[in-house]
Design an enzyme around this catalytic site. Structure first.
Site, PDB file in Angstrom:
ATOM      1  CD  GLU A 429      -2.406   1.258   2.809  1.00  0.00           C
ATOM      2  OE1 GLU A 429      -2.251   0.270   3.557  1.00  0.00           O
ATOM      3  OE2 GLU A 429      -3.090   2.243   3.095  1.00  0.00           O
ATOM      4  CG  ASP A 502      -0.222   1.988   6.290  1.00  0.00           C
ATOM      5  OD1 ASP A 502       0.922   1.477   6.227  1.00  0.00           O
ATOM      6  OD2 ASP A 502      -0.519   3.087   5.780  1.00  0.00           O
ATOM      7  CG  ASP A 504      -4.364   2.811   8.585  1.00  0.00           C
ATOM      8  OD1 ASP A 504      -4.601   1.924   7.734  1.00  0.00           O
ATOM      9  OD2 ASP A 504      -3.834   3.895   8.298  1.00  0.00           O
ATOM     10  CG  ASP A 506      -7.735   4.714   4.764  1.00  0.00           C
ATOM     11  OD1 ASP A 506      -8.956   4.593   5.020  1.00  0.00           O
ATOM     12  OD2 ASP A 506      -7.204   5.758   4.347  1.00  0.00           O
TER      13      ASP A 506
END
Ligand code: TSJ
Length: 661
Positions: A429, A502, A504, A506
């Protein structure tokens, strides 16, 4: 009469019986599968199935199970009572024969469809052998007869106990032998409830009751409509197409076919096929016959009524199964259960029986209820259109030349090895993390494909747009497997495909999107165990001097690590300043929480997330991808009906695993 002598040996009459049942006590697992919870409860089924058979034969109206305070269980029915006359072959009463001769059950039944000789129907003598005590009572015309056994051996002769005002019927009480069932001999009320509910649905008109003396709980089941009631129950809470359930019960040759159907407005098929009251989750001949007939009848009807035009293709089996709820019950004299788990009905003749009954009577149903028939056909036509739309979207991508040219995408930093088994593709990503990954990787075996996360993430609501996305086109090219009709797993260029996103929201969205993509377009890649999630660290704990940092990969891992270090320092006599932050107390110079992969330099990314010796990889299974698909579907708000239909129809793959009724 059978008596055990004081020295533990047996007299001759008893040896004869024990010879019959000895193998059962020696290898109980061979007869009932397990000697744990399942085995103990199987005993109840083994006995109570005889009463269900008596009800199916039309002679018993009720089956009662009583869980006794002293640990035993009593099963009784109001049928004809097991015959007590002398059996010509054994010279003993039929009652005693049934309970002491291995596999005697079927031979004395006099034909018919026997639940009790079905899938695991090992016979009541097996239960007797595995019970420390069994008492059988038969009432016939006001006379009560009884006989007792210990571990399968008769303790008393069959004798007339006396007069009774109880109705005709059979009652058997038994106590599982704790020396066999070492784990547990305690009966589970809920198991009995489930079993009796199930049997009541499958045998219309029988009243089944469980009473638990230990807790004073009681529950009864009675379904006038049998499997018709069952279909009603399966559709509770759903919008149905037509209030009335289609139902048919017919005898064909020496078998009986019973079918109940009702469509609902979902896209999921719920099919419960049974043979002699045994669920066959893997289907078999009854299911094949059913599906063939259903597809043919609906196509014929749709043509005849011009709901399907001349130019239209036929509806497929998949099309007519969306939103279908059906229970199929066949009863046959000699069911053959096949397959690894014996979950499939093998009798070839049954295919034709079910096809014939279904064709004839479901056609009548459609003719008689044209408003419902139209709704069913319209729904199937919608399913067909959704199927074609999805295919067109996919073919379009192929036509547009996703796979045109054999050159690899420019974004891909490929590895030098060409041995798929040792090659890994990191899908990363973000361009910045992609850069670090390219620098930090082992370029012999590790390839890097950066995906621009932002682009993917904002477009996550539309899977079809993925094909318009350069990143995804690059991915398809890099994998080497093709897509759509040209898909070929043999072309796969990497043994491991690793999503590195990541930690998180997203990042997890992107992982969900990627999993969904693979799940829908390349399920073989997931099934082959090629997909992994990389697990980047959440915390870095920096040490003083030039020592390497410590990394923590999950939220729960931090405190225990700090505790351990603080304790270790204390035990070495290091002075700990209580007012210091905890990481300092633990001897670190700094503690950092990573917000994204981009914060790590190439060396750190290699050390924590890419080095095969140290990294954590989580393997993605088909179930995970299926879940991701469901989450993805939920995330899509404003989609068109066709697309929804296509996506949700995938849920079908899971429906037969649902054994809960
Ligand atoms: F097998 C058993 F002992 F485990 C057992 C059998 C346990 C229980 C609770 C019930 C039964 C059972 C057997 N209930 N009803 C019957 N029926 C017969 O065995 C029977 C009676 C009459 C005739 C006949 O042809 O006249 C045939 C049968 C099979």
């Amino acid at each position: 009469m059978a008596k055990q002598k004081d020295d533990g040996s047996y007299d001759s009459s008893q040896i004869q019986v024990l010879e019959g049942l000895e193998p059962v006590r020696k290898r109980p697992g061979m007869y009932i599968g397990s000697t744990g919870y399942d085995g103990v409860h199987h005993l109840i089924k083994e006995i109570a199935d005889n009463s269900i058979d008596e009800a199916i034969a039309g002679f018993a109206t009720r089956v009662d199970v009583r869980l006794l305070e002293d640990g035993g269980v009593t099963v009784s029915d109001d049928g004809r009572g097991i015959p007590i006359d002398k059996h010509p072959k054994t010279g003993k009463s039929t009652l005693e024969t049934v309970l002491t001769v291995l596999h005697a059950g079927g031979k004395f039944g006099g034909g018919g469809y026997k639940v009790s000789s079905g899938l695991h129907g090992v016979g009541s003598s097996v239960v007797n052998a595995l019970s420390e005590k069994m008492i059988a009572e038969v009432v016939k015309g006001g006379e009560l007869y009884g006989i007792e056994f210990e571990r399968g051996a008769p303790k008393t002769e069959l004798k007339k106990v006396g007069k009774t005002d109880r109705p005709d019927g059979t009652t058997v009480t038994f106590y599982p032998d704790p020396t066999i069932f070492k784990e547990t001999v305690s009966f589970d009320y809920e198991w009995v409830v489930n079993y009796l509910r199930h049997q009541a649905y499958l045998t219309k008109g029988v009243l089944t009751t469980v009473y638990d003396e230990r807790t004073k709980q009681r529950q009864s089941f009675y379904f006038e409509g049998g499997i018709k009631s069952y279909v009603n129950k399966l559709n509770v809470g759903k919008d149905v197409l037509g209030d009335d359930v289609f139902y048919v019960e017919k005898k064909v040759e020496d078998s009986v076919v019973e079918i109940a159907i009702q469509y609902n407005d979902t896209f999921i098929e719920t099919l419960k096929p049974f043979a002699n009251n045994v669920l066959t989750p893997d289907g078999g001949m009854h299911v094949v016959g059913f599906r063939t007939a259903l597809t043919r009848v609906l196509n014929d009807y749709a043509r005849k009524t011009s709901l399907l035009k001349e130019k239209d293709d036929n509806l497929t089996g998949d099309d007519v199964r969306e939103g279908l709820t059906a229970v199929i019950l066949v009863k046959l004299p000699d069911p053959q259960f096949e397959g690894q788990t014996k979950n499939k009905l093998g009798n070839p003749e049954v295919r034709g029986y079910v096809d014939k009954i279904m064709s004839e009577y479901f056609s009548y149903y459609l003719e008689e209820t044209p408003s419902i028939a139209k709704k069913i056909v319209d729904k199937a036509i919608l399913a067909a259109r959704a199927r074609k739309a999805a295919r067109a979207a996919r073919d379009n991508v192929i036509r547009k030349g996703v796979l045109e040219g054999l050159n690899l995408p420019g974004k891909l930093a490929d590895c030098s090895s060409k041995v798929p088994g040792e090659c890994e593709l990191y899908i990363v990503e973000g361009d910045s993390a992609g850069g670090s990954a390219k620098t930090g990787r082992d370029s012999r075996t590790q390839a890097i494909l950066p995906l621009r996360g932002k682009v993917l993430n904002t477009e996550r609501a539309r899977l079809d747009r993925m094909f318009a996305n350069n990143e995804i086109v690059s991915l398809i090219k890099a994998l080497g497997v093709g897509i759509g009709d040209q898909f070929d797993i043999a072309g796969l260029r990497y043994g491991k495909i690793i999503f590195m996103t990541d930690a998180d929201v997203d990042g997890s969205h992107i992982a969900t999107l990627l999993m969904t993509f693979f799940f829908r377009y390349m399920p073989e890649v997931i099934a082959g165990g090629h997909i992994y999630l990389a697990k980047p660290p959440l915390f870095e704990l920096t040490r003083t001097g030039n020592q390497p940092s410590d990394f923590v990969y999950d939220e729960e891992g931090l405190d225990p690590l700090l505790d351990k270090q603080i304790e270790a320092r204390k035990s070495k006599g290091t002075k700990i300043n209580d007012s210091d932050e905890r990481f300092k107390q633990a001897g670190y110079s700094d503690q950092k929480r990573y917000k994204g992969l981009g914060e790590m330099d190439a060396q750190q990314l290699w050390d924590t997330t890419m080095d095969p010796e140290k990294r954590i990889l989580v393997s993605v299974r088909v179930e995970d991808a299926e879940k991701a698909d469901a989450i993805f579907t939920k995330l899509m708000g404003d989609e068109v009906e066709l697309r929804k239909s296509f996506i949700q129809s995938r849920a079908r793959t899971a429906n037969l695993a649902d054994l809960d009724i």
